[in-house]
Write a protein that holds these residues in place. Structure first.
Motif, short mmCIF file in Angstrom:
data_model
loop_
_atom_site.label_atom_id
_atom_site.label_comp_id
_atom_site.label_asym_id
_atom_site.label_seq_id
_atom_site.Cartn_x
_atom_site.Cartn_y
_atom_site.Cartn_z
N CYS A 57 0.60 -1.26 -0.15
CA CYS A 57 -0.21 -0.05 0.08
C CYS A 57 1.26 1.57 -0.23
CB CYS A 57 -1.10 -0.41 1.08
SG CYS A 57 -0.35 0.64 2.69
N GLY A 58 0.12 2.25 -0.50
CA GLY A 58 1.30 3.52 -1.27
C GLY A 58 0.69 4.56 -1.63
N HIS A 59 0.95 5.30 -1.63
CA HIS A 59 0.67 6.84 -2.70
C HIS A 59 0.77 7.10 -3.56
CE1 HIS A 59 0.28 8.01 1.70
NE2 HIS A 59 2.10 8.49 1.33
N ARG A 60 0.10 7.69 -4.26
CA ARG A 60 -0.32 7.38 -5.51
C ARG A 60 0.50 7.98 -6.66
NH1 ARG A 60 -4.85 10.68 -6.04
NH2 ARG A 60 -6.43 8.45 -6.19
N GLU A 61 1.40 9.17 -5.56
CA GLU A 61 2.57 9.78 -6.01
C GLU A 61 3.88 9.47 -5.21
OE1 GLU A 61 3.42 12.49 -8.48
OE2 GLU A 61 0.60 12.06 -9.10
N LEU A 62 5.15 9.27 -5.66
CA LEU A 62 6.84 9.34 -5.09
C LEU A 62 7.26 9.98 -4.70
CD1 LEU A 62 7.64 5.83 -7.03
CD2 LEU A 62 6.35 5.76 -4.95
N TYR A 63 7.21 10.52 -3.58
CA TYR A 63 8.27 11.83 -2.97
C TYR A 63 9.77 11.51 -3.28
CZ TYR A 63 3.95 12.86 -2.16
OH TYR A 63 2.06 12.35 -1.82
N VAL A 115 2.20 -10.30 4.47
CA VAL A 115 2.97 -8.81 4.96
C VAL A 115 1.72 -8.02 4.00
CG1 VAL A 115 5.87 -8.16 4.89
CG2 VAL A 115 5.23 -10.65 5.34
N VAL A 116 2.51 -6.77 5.00
CA VAL A 116 1.95 -5.14 4.61
C VAL A 116 3.05 -4.53 4.46
CG1 VAL A 116 0.38 -3.35 4.21
CG2 VAL A 116 -0.34 -5.60 4.72
N VAL A 117 3.94 -4.29 3.27
CA VAL A 117 4.84 -3.42 2.65
C VAL A 117 3.61 -2.16 1.86
CG1 VAL A 117 6.53 -2.91 1.17
CG2 VAL A 117 6.30 -5.04 1.34
N ASP A 118 4.67 -1.19 2.61
CA ASP A 118 4.01 0.51 2.99
C ASP A 118 5.04 1.79 2.66
OD1 ASP A 118 3.66 2.62 5.44
OD2 ASP A 118 4.10 1.03 5.94
N TYR A 119 4.31 2.60 1.99
CA TYR A 119 4.86 4.03 1.83
C TYR A 119 4.13 4.51 1.63
CZ TYR A 119 7.02 7.55 -0.78
OH TYR A 119 7.92 8.57 -1.78
N VAL A 120 3.71 4.82 3.04
CA VAL A 120 2.69 6.20 3.12
C VAL A 120 3.63 6.95 4.12
CG1 VAL A 120 0.66 5.93 4.86
CG2 VAL A 120 0.77 4.07 3.39
N ALA A 170 -3.59 4.99 3.59
CA ALA A 170 -3.17 5.78 5.13
C ALA A 170 -4.05 4.83 6.11
CB ALA A 170 -2.91 7.56 5.36
N MET A 171 -5.50 4.59 5.36
CA MET A 171 -6.87 3.98 5.16
C MET A 171 -6.16 2.62 4.80
SD MET A 171 -9.49 5.97 3.81
CE MET A 171 -11.04 4.34 3.41
N THR A 172 -5.85 2.33 4.05
CA THR A 172 -5.54 0.36 3.49
C THR A 172 -4.26 0.31 5.02
OG1 THR A 172 -5.83 1.12 1.67
CG2 THR A 172 -4.73 -0.57 2.17
N LEU A 173 -3.27 1.07 4.81
CA LEU A 173 -2.46 0.76 6.48
C LEU A 173 -3.55 0.93 8.28
CD1 LEU A 173 0.47 0.55 7.36
CD2 LEU A 173 0.89 2.70 7.82
N GLU A 174 -4.09 1.75 7.69
CA GLU A 174 -4.47 1.89 9.42
C GLU A 174 -5.51 0.36 9.41
OE1 GLU A 174 -4.12 3.25 12.41
OE2 GLU A 174 -2.89 4.44 11.22
N TYR A 175 -6.19 -0.14 8.35
CA TYR A 175 -6.46 -1.47 8.58
C TYR A 175 -5.95 -2.60 8.24
CZ TYR A 175 -10.28 -5.05 6.61
OH TYR A 175 -10.93 -6.01 6.95
N ALA A 176 -4.46 -2.82 7.89
CA ALA A 176 -3.57 -3.33 8.35
C ALA A 176 -2.97 -3.57 9.76
CB ALA A 176 -2.68 -3.63 7.29
N LYS A 177 -2.77 -2.46 9.88
CA LYS A 177 -2.53 -2.54 11.50
C LYS A 177 -4.01 -3.05 12.59
CE LYS A 177 0.72 1.44 11.25
NZ LYS A 177 -0.03 2.81 11.80
#
Length: 141
Positions: free
Chosen positions: A6-12, A110-115, A123-130
Motif C-alpha cells: 500500500c502506498g501513495h499515488r505519488e512518489l516523493y 505481510v504488508v509493505v507500505d509507502y505511507v 493511509a486508510m489501508t495501512l490503518e486497516y492492516a494495523k
C-alpha cells in the motif's frame, strides 16, 4: 507467504523508494515469500510491479498477481503473471477499491507500505492492516 503493498499515488523520492523496495522484496523472497498481490494504481504500485519484475528474473518461482477492484477492467501491469477478482460483486463501485485493498490486506501475511502522511486511501489501508495485526514493513523516508 503472500505479500501486498500500500502506498501513495505519488512518489516523493523515487530512487530512495526503489532502493528500499529492492532490499525489502529480496529479503522477503529469500525468507519464503512466493506470491505478491499488486493493486495496479498509482506510482507506488507501478514501482512495486517494476521492482518485482526485476526480482522475478533472479527468482522465477515468485508469482505476481494483479488484484482487480472491478470485474472485467484489468489495468495493464505487464509483469503480472495473472489477475484475480476478489468477491466484490455486491460492493458499490465507489467502494470497490477500498474493499479490494481490505481484501488484499486480509489475505496477506505481510504488508509493505509507502505511507508518508495520515490521509488518503493508502493511509486508510495501512490503518486497516494495523487493526488486523498484520506484519508491516514501512518505508522510513
Amino acid at each position: 507467504m503472500i505479500i501486498t503493498f500500500c502506498g501513495h499515488r505519488e512518489l516523493y523520492d523515487n530512487e530512495a523508494a526503489r532502493t528500499w523496495l529492492e532490499m525489502v522484496t529480496e529479503n522477503l523472497i529469500v525468507n519464503g515469500a512466493e506470491t505478491f498481490y499488486l493493486g495496479g494504481y498509482g506510482a507506488f504500485d507501478r514501482l512495486a510491479a517494476s521492482v518485482l519484475a526485476e526480482q522475478k528474473k533472479r527468482y522465477p518461482h515468485i508469482e505476481l498477481v494483479l488484484i482487480l477492484p472491478y470485474l472485467n477492467r484489468r489495468k495493464d501491469i505487464s509483469p503480472c503473471d495473472s489477475s484475480l477478482y476478489p468477491p466484490l460483486e455486491s460492493v458499490p463501485k465507489k467502494l470497490a477499491i477500498v474493499r479490494r485493498n481490505q481484501w488484499m490486506v486480509e489475505q496477506a501475511d505481510v504488508v509493505v507500505d509507502y505511507v508518508l502522511h495520515s490521509w488518503g486511501g493508502a493511509a486508510m489501508t495501512l490503518e486497516y492492516a494495523k487493526r488486523k495485526k498484520k506484519r508491516i514493513i514501512s518505508f522510513q523516508g
